[in-house]
Motif scaffolding. Structure first.
Motif: not given
Length: 126
Positions: A93-116
């Motif tokens: 099952x494939x999920x998309x996720x969104x998260x705030x990135x303070x410095x505009x960078x890549x988010x690589x960790x699951x806990x960094x994503x706020x919305x699923x």
């Protein structure tokens, strides 16, 4: 607040391709870093791809590098995952996720994503 809805999953033979889409609602889509994860039965959720808010930078784990491409269209509030040369081990099952990135960078960790999103099933037959 961002709501995410995935689509485009299905059944495909090994070696085939699929394109997943993730439609986002909310005014702040373009300000969020985005990512794709997947989860197979009995396994932990696995990182698949990530992209910055601008779409300029992307990141992939070795398991999908060269086969998957993440992209986004901020004007359409949509995230994509083009999957080529699919293998049976890509079944999940494939999920998309969104998260705030303070410095505009890549988010690589699951806990960094706020919305699923709710996920879309991808099945690759051998």
């Amino acid at each position: 607040q961002v709501q995410l809805v995935e689509s485009g999953g299905g059944l495909v033979q090994a070696g085939g391709s699929l394109r997943l889409s993730c439609a986002a609602s909310g005014r702040s889509f373009s300000s969020y870093a985005m990512g794709w994860y997947r989860q197979a039965p009995g396994k932990e959720r696995e990182f698949v791809a990530a992209i910055t808010w601008s779409g300029i930078s992307t990141y992939y784990p070795d398991s999908v590098k060269g086969r998957f491409t993440i992209s986004r269209d901020n004007a359409k509030n949509t995230l994509y995952l083009q999957m080529n040369s699919l293998k049976p081990e890509d079944t999940a099952v494939y999920y998309c996720a969104a998260g705030p990135s303070t410095f505009g960078g890549i988010l690589r960790e699951l806990y960094e994503y706020r919305y699923w999103g709710q996920g879309t099933q991808v099945t690759v037959s051998s």
